[in-house]
Design an enzyme around this catalytic site. Structure first.
Site, short mmCIF file in Angstrom:
data_model
loop_
_atom_site.label_atom_id
_atom_site.label_comp_id
_atom_site.label_asym_id
_atom_site.label_seq_id
_atom_site.Cartn_x
_atom_site.Cartn_y
_atom_site.Cartn_z
N ASP A 211 0.87 -1.18 0.00
CA ASP A 211 0.00 0.00 0.00
C ASP A 211 0.90 1.23 0.00
O ASP A 211 1.37 1.68 1.05
CB ASP A 211 -0.91 -0.04 1.23
N HIS B 172 -5.31 -0.08 0.90
CA HIS B 172 -5.80 -1.41 1.23
C HIS B 172 -7.01 -1.34 2.17
O HIS B 172 -7.63 -2.36 2.44
CB HIS B 172 -4.69 -2.27 1.84
N GLU C 239 -10.19 -3.19 15.60
CA GLU C 239 -9.01 -3.83 16.19
C GLU C 239 -8.59 -3.07 17.46
O GLU C 239 -7.87 -3.62 18.27
CB GLU C 239 -7.82 -3.95 15.22
N GLU D 14 1.21 2.85 12.97
CA GLU D 14 0.15 2.70 11.98
C GLU D 14 -0.86 1.76 12.61
O GLU D 14 -0.67 0.54 12.62
CB GLU D 14 0.70 2.16 10.65
CA LIG Z 1 -3.74 -1.10 10.66
#
Ligand SMILES: [Ca+2]
Ligand SMILES: [Ca+2]
Lengths: 349, 349
Positions: free
Chosen positions: B34, B285, B136, B127
């Site tokens: 990406d 992505h 998440e 990130e």
């Molecule tokens: Ca991530």
């Protein structure tokens, strides 16, 4: 082990997962959206309707019932038994009724292994093909249904099946998964190449789209099945020697496989209806299957690629198989061996 | 519940599966491939290198170490602590050494929650963004690392994050998943539409590619985070009212979401470096996320779409959240309600 031991079958065939998958709409939408696949069955009834008219048909693994509907309307069958083991069967009966076919089509929910039909049938239809033709081994269920339910002079569709193999380049795959690590934003990640080859190439890539120019030789047929006569034992271990004449230079990254099936009728002269999942045909949801070697081999038009492919059915997990591809690249002129290859691919366990 | 109860965290955070996923190359290849994503971090170091030179940096969830390498080379940091909990850390140390950065970059394998650094840091990079920015909830690990390890006047990258929402058409999705059942090779499968809507649209479509012409109104920002000050408690429940002015006629199939992050430095006048995952920018992505309503609504340029979006963090499965989108379509001129909508989307449990 026989199917009478149904709890054993459930585990080794992973039936809960298998039928749960087919109980959702997602897979059926994928199959129905595959026009070449579905229209091949419809075409078979169009071409041979004179021979299916007023006949009794069994659809093994009917799913949403589409093939049974072709049999009843296009094929003008008198009666269709549509057998389905997954939960989709709950919908199939109402789809059949909604389309006014409730008289002709009887939906039976259950496993072919356990079902007893009131009569033997003239024609069995089934779409059983998986990756490498055999994965999922639904073919065993079809063979069982054939032996139990088909009249001696009955017909089974597809009538035959072929599995093909060709050596190929796959530069974009190799670049994206392996070579890309050599230079990652200017840094050297090449020490990850070995792990990348293991992670990305130890199983076949089941949804590869092979282009014609990536074929390094004419494909060869490695398996030919006559669906009227094939036996389950024939599928435990399949060996086929191959010998490819390389037609262009390039990196040989691996081997690509695909299958075709044919629909014919012994009482008809009409040419066979063919469904091919090969690179020269309209794409299907099976795509082609790519077996990547760990290292590309360099080949040129004076080379032969000879060897053997072996398909070994998994003795424990009965829906799975192992594919072994081994051989060598030879100089045509003197058969001097340039390189060898040997790789074992689980499909999928 | 605190993190000191690490066995509880393991279960409710599904840490085994989570870190196992990040231990394979597949996800890291996707992230490294990406370019907009990875180059945004590199660009931040390029733009602000005068302020990162000789500084101490902490990379939370460093993966293969690429951001740490940017920090050390482009950013000229004196020291980088690269923390990674998944098995990929086994490779990260050798990648760092192979690229001659073993002096500058110290790879620490373990969870941020358990690690103690020898010193506080000037800059944290991470990130951490997922579907809907928050999925998440790696952001919690970053906040923890910030509170534990960042100097009072330290900088965190990204500095800020925004989440956007826009009402949209998605005709091809609706056609392929729902309308297609109306006519299946000439048969009426419309009784499957209801099940199709449930199966295909009850969760967000996380990898949708929204085209500009499918946007029915200007997007609105539904969440703005200042990464220096945001607290974990702020993320338990997020509410945002919205009011869209419809700019074109069409079926409103649902709402589309995407995020952006920005990199800035308090000591610099340089314009912020922005990474946007929106439809007007190069695809990443993350794609965009499509929340499909059960039934499309009909809208026209004299309409407003008003309502509320609520993000509720899952109290049991801490990486997950629920998204509720509710509201109405009104006639702008007199606020007469034309239609209402209310739908709850699990992301993913
Ligand atoms: Ca991530
Ligand atoms: Ca199949």
């Amino acid at each position: 082990v026989s199917f009478s031991d149904s709890s054993f079958k459930q585990i080794s065939w992973q039936d809960c997962d298998y039928f749960e998958n087919y109980g959702t709409l997602k897979l059926h939408l994928e199959m129905l959206s595959d026009k070449p696949r579905t229209e091949a069955y419809k075409k078979a009834f169009e071409v041979y309707c004179r021979h299916t008219k007023d006949k009794v048909v069994l659809d093994i693994g009917c799913g949403t019932g589409i093939l049974s509907m072709f049999a009843a309307t296009v094929g003008q069958a008198a009666k269709v038994y549509a057998v389905e083991a997954s939960d989709i069967a709950h919908y199939t009966k109402s789809l059949v009724d909604k389309n006014g076919l409730g008289e002709q089509i009887t939906v039976i929910e259950g496993e072919m292994e356990n079902i007893v039909l009131p009569e033997k049938v003239d024609l069995i239809i089934s779409e059983w093909m998986g990756t490498m033709l055999l994965f999922e081994f639904m073919i065993e269920t079809v063979i069982l249904g054939r032996d139990k339910c088909l009249k001696e002079d009955g017909v089974i569709w597809p009538s035959e099946a072929q599995l093909y193999l060709a050596p190929c380049s796959a530069q974009s795959v190799y670049q994206a998964k392996v070579k890309a690590w050599d230079n990652v934003y200017g840094y050297d990640f090449s020490s990850l190449r070995e792990e990348a080859v293991k992670e990305f190439f130890y199983k076949p890539i089941y949804n590869h789209n092979l282009s014609d120019e990536d074929c390094l030789a004419e494909e060869t047929c490695i398996l030919q099945l006559n669906m009227k006569h094939v036996q389950i034992q024939d599928l435990e271990k399949i060996d086929k020697d191959f010998s490819f004449l390389v037609k262009k230079s390039g990196p040989l990254h691996g081997f690509c496989s695909w299958f075709s099936v044919g629909f014919s009728h012994p009482d008809s002269d009409s040419p066979m209806v063919v469904l091919s999942t090969g690179p020269k045909h309209s794409q299907t949801h099976w795509h082609q299957h790519l077996f990547m070697l760990d290292e590309p081999l360099s080949v040129a038009p004076d080379n032969e690629v000879t060897g053997r492919i072996t398909l070994i059915r998994n003795t424990e997990w009965r829906r799975h198989l192992t594919v072994i591809i081994q051989g060598q690249v030879l100089k045509s002129v003197n058969k001097e061996r340039i390189q060898s290859f040997h790789k074992v691919f689980p499909l999928w366990m």
